[in-house]
Scaffold this active site. Structure first.
Site, PDB file in Angstrom:
ATOM      1  N   HIS A 193       0.815  -1.208   0.000  1.00 55.07           N
ATOM      2  CA  HIS A 193       0.000   0.000   0.000  1.00 55.07           C
ATOM      3  C   HIS A 193       0.851   1.262   0.000  1.00 55.07           C
ATOM      4  O   HIS A 193       0.514   2.253  -0.660  1.00 55.07           O
ATOM      5  CB  HIS A 193      -0.927  -0.012   1.216  1.00 55.07           C
ATOM      6  CG  HIS A 193      -1.880   1.136   1.270  1.00 55.07           C
ATOM      7  ND1 HIS A 193      -2.987   1.232   0.445  1.00 55.07           N
ATOM      8  CD2 HIS A 193      -1.898   2.248   2.049  1.00 55.07           C
ATOM      9  CE1 HIS A 193      -3.641   2.340   0.718  1.00 55.07           C
ATOM     10  NE2 HIS A 193      -3.006   2.985   1.687  1.00 55.07           N
TER      11      HIS A 193
ATOM     12  N   HIS B 126      -9.902   3.749  -0.962  1.00 52.07           N
ATOM     13  CA  HIS B 126     -10.203   3.285   0.394  1.00 52.07           C
ATOM     14  C   HIS B 126     -11.077   2.050   0.259  1.00 52.07           C
ATOM     15  O   HIS B 126     -12.223   2.013   0.701  1.00 52.07           O
ATOM     16  CB  HIS B 126     -10.881   4.385   1.211  1.00 52.07           C
ATOM     17  CG  HIS B 126     -10.172   4.676   2.492  1.00 52.07           C
ATOM     18  ND1 HIS B 126     -10.805   4.931   3.676  1.00 52.07           N
ATOM     19  CD2 HIS B 126      -8.836   4.716   2.782  1.00 52.07           C
ATOM     20  CE1 HIS B 126      -9.921   5.141   4.635  1.00 52.07           C
ATOM     21  NE2 HIS B 126      -8.724   5.020   4.113  1.00 52.07           N
TER      22      HIS B 126
END
Length: 703
Positions: free
Chosen positions: A34, A81
């Protein structure tokens, strides 16, 4: 997920000792997929990121571009998200909005527009509708409360997202050049000041959580990794940031997102080739007895880290107090390592650059994707039209965007529902300049599921066509590259093809890719998601007036770009079954669409996309204006090849002379509010009320 053994060995070799528990956790998060893009960074060199209008390119919290011919700067960024929005759709989506807005603040800009691209499983599944409702409510509540309009976006449904929805959010900000702030630390001796909400234990491990496949029990087991948003504090932070930048009190800034304080502060000093000494005890906290690791990695929202000169600390504290925000002087910039102390002990002591950029890249095997064979269905025209108009992917998305305030700020020129959003750009004095920016965002997972390279290329052309239909030229793009588990060769091969296709497509439309986000490991028990290259494209134009998509009823209809044949990736095949090759896409026709949109005889323009020409025509029909058109066959009516647009014009011949692309006669606009379409020997007729009712799928199921 603990620090991998191979990474632990690298860290120990660099440090000359075993890492402390806090260091191991910090490396685990900052070296996660990430944060470090370990599987995707080797592919990202495919993108062109420079032009004479790019002021700040990839690498900062947001990109900065100049509107040509003006002194106006815009920030542009996008983030995902995804995993949090599966576990907690409301807070996951809301904090996605909060994060991208703070990225905008980090550059010294004021946020002026949001756009969201949302992807869910099949709409007929109750769980997909539950996720959709929670995500839309979260985006609406957060964006509306902070006073930033959500002006554009897309909503798609595909069975590949059943166990892993995607929530991608983009933000545009505005600033003057003398207000520009970056995330690179400037001088040793400057203070690091934390402003905003108190730090709690929410969001712990969020970065590493976002770098794993979702498990079947993720909705319960991973809930602590989801941040909780407070939009009213974010609004105060927006205004406080504006004051701090106005008073020139900020030397550098970074918002606290993935990996919390550890991520923001180490990246800030690493970008400036500096170090830091941080006192974790000094961080203002909302929960008792927090340990060093929790303070360092919690992803509590609505927090900013500022570099401030010693002489300006009191002024920053005064601004924070005025806006009822917490404020802590947590350390200072140094010329040494990144050091964190807690209760008198050193818990982190490592080179900042090694923390932020030392993760080794992955060298993964990949399998090249193949296109499907041709096996087209042969439905009647009536069956095909009704199936495509009733699809959730072509349905009216009014249920979604009516929950967003899209006019706050008094800049919105084109509301959601048009091909692209339009925003007026005002001078700092508030005066109008008659300069507008246009914004389009999204992709079609049906396209990239069919052909990752070709579908991603088409995504760039489609978004550029949306801008062209508003008379706007591309200025810059940001992308959110979503994929499954890269350790699977077929998944990684599809992801790599998607990256190459999007890069080539953006090059073809002359749009530098100035920033973006990568989200991998979007796998669940249901399998991997389709390669999903969300593109947000920013454009500019002179003048506020555009023809719009609604028919006038007084002109002739032509198709700029001509008919297409292939049906690969189309809604028709998704609804009725079958397969086909993806259409050949010609990016050069985008300029022709723009020329048509700005032609003096043009009354209406609408691009061809999801659902093909059939849906384009249906969306143009109003109660007072309809169409009477004929096409050669079903593929001509349902191919989704982008780069084309239906134009209503009072002078088709003059339009042909003005555009450099095929122009095909379709028929005429009428004044009876009826869609009448012929293909071969079949004809289908639907009035405006019937079209509206067929396309109101979301309203019927969700209200």
């Amino acid at each position: 997920m603990p620090l991998a053994d191979s990474d632990r060995r690298l860290v120990a070799e660099e440090l000359g000792r075993d890492p402390t528990p806090a260091e191991a956790a910090l490396f685990e998060n900052l070296w996660s997929e990430h944060c470090a893009y370990r599987s995707s960074r080797p592919l990202l060199s495919a993108f062109d990121s420079e032009s004479e209008d790019v002021v700040v390119g990839p690498g900062d919290d947001a990109a900065v571009v100049r509107i040509p011919g003006t002194d106006q700067l815009l920030t542009f960024g996008v983030e995902s998200h995804n995993h949090p929005s599966y576990v907690d759709p409301y807070d996951g989506a809301a904090t996605g909005v909060g994060g991208i807005v703070r990225d905008t603040l980090s550059m010294g800009a004021y946020p002026i527009a949001l756009a969201d691209s949302l992807y869910f499983g099949d709409f007929d599944r109750e769980h997909s509708r539950y996720l959709l409702e929670g995500v839309v409510e979260g985006i609406g509540d957060y964006g509306n409360a902070i006073g930033v309009p959500t002006v554009a976006g897309s909503t798609q449904f595909h069975d590949g997202y059943e166990g892993n929805p995607l929530v991608n959010v983009a933000c545009v900000g505005r600033l003057d050049e003398d207000r520009l702030v970056t995330a690179a630390a400037k001088d040793a001796g400057n203070k690091l000041v934390l402003v905003g909400n108190a730090t709690g234990r929410d969001g712990l491990g969020g970065a590493s959580f976002a770098s794993e496949d979702l498990a079947e029990d993720a909705e319960t087991e991973d809930r602590p990794a989801v941040q909780v948003g407070d939009p009213y504090t974010e609004k105060l932070l927006v205004e406080a940031n504006e004051t701090l930048v106005d008073r020139d009190l900020v030397a550098a800034a970074r918002d606290l997102g993935a990996a919390g304080l550890g991520g923001a502060s180490s990246e800030l000093v690493a970008l400036g080739d500096k170090g830091a000494r941080i006192e974790l005890d000094a961080v203002h906290q909302r929960e008792p007895n927090m340990n060093a690791l929790e303070i360092l990695l919690a992803e509590s929202q609505e927090r900013m880290c500022y570099e401030v000169t010693p002489d300006d600390v009191d002024a920053v504290r005064e601004v924070a107090e005025r806006f009822d925000l917490g404020c802590s002087v947590i350390g200072e910039v140094t010329d040494g390592n990144y050091v964190c102390e807690f209760e008198g002990e050193t818990v982190v002591d490592a080179p900042a650059e090694f923390l932020a950029d030392g993760a080794p890249m992955n060298d993964l095997p990949m399998e090249d994707p193949t296109q499907p064979e041709t096996d087209r269905p042969t439905p009647s025209l009536e069956t095909a039209v009704d199936a495509v108009l009733a699809s959730p992917n072509t349905a009216s998305k009014e249920w979604v965007y009516r929950q967003y305030d899209h006019e706050v700020g008094l800049r919105t020129l084109q509301r959601p529902g048009e091909d692209a959003a339009g925003l007026a750009v005002h001078e700092a004095s508030g005066e109008d300049t008659e300069t507008a920016v246009a914004l389009s965002t999204g992709t079609s997972p049906g396209w990239t599921d069919c052909a990752p390279y070709e579908g991603a290329y088409a995504t760039a052309v489609e978004n550029a066509t949306n801008l062209a239909a508003q008379g706007a030229e591309p200025l810059a793009a940001v992308d959110c590259l979503n994929g499954g588990n890269p350790e699977k060769p077929d998944v990684y091969g599809g992801f790599a093809a998607m990256v190459d296709g999007l890069a080539d497509g953006c090059r073809a439309i002359d749009a530098p890719v100035v920033g973006g986000n990568v989200s991998l490991y979007n796998d669940s028990a249901a399998g991997p998601i389709p390669p999903t290259p969300t593109l947000a494209l920013l454009g500019h134009r002179e003048g506020y007036d555009t023809p719009g998509t609604a028919l006038d009823g007084a002109g002739d209809l032509v198709l700029v770009g001509g008919h297409a044949d292939a049906l690969g990736g189309s809604v028709l095949l998704q609804e009725l079954g079958g397969s086909d090759q993806f259409p050949d896409v010609d990016a050069s026709t985008v300029d022709a669409v723009r020329a048509a949109a700005t032609h003096e005889d043009t009354l209406a323009v609408h691009d061809v996309s999801d659902g093909g020409l059939a849906v384009t025509l249906a969306e143009m029909v109003t109660e007072d204006a309809g169409v009477d058109v004929a096409v050669p066959d079903l593929p001509a009516l349902f191919s989704e090849c982008p780069g084309r647009a239906v134009v209503e014009t009072t002078d088709p011949e003059a339009l042909r002379v003005a555009v450099d692309a095929p122009v095909v006669d379709l028929g005429a606009a009428t004044d009876d509010g009826t869609l009448s379409v012929s293909a071969g020997e079949e004809t289908v007729t639907r009035d405006a009320d019937a079209i509206r009712g067929t396309r109101a799928v979301l309203d019927r199921e969700l209200d």
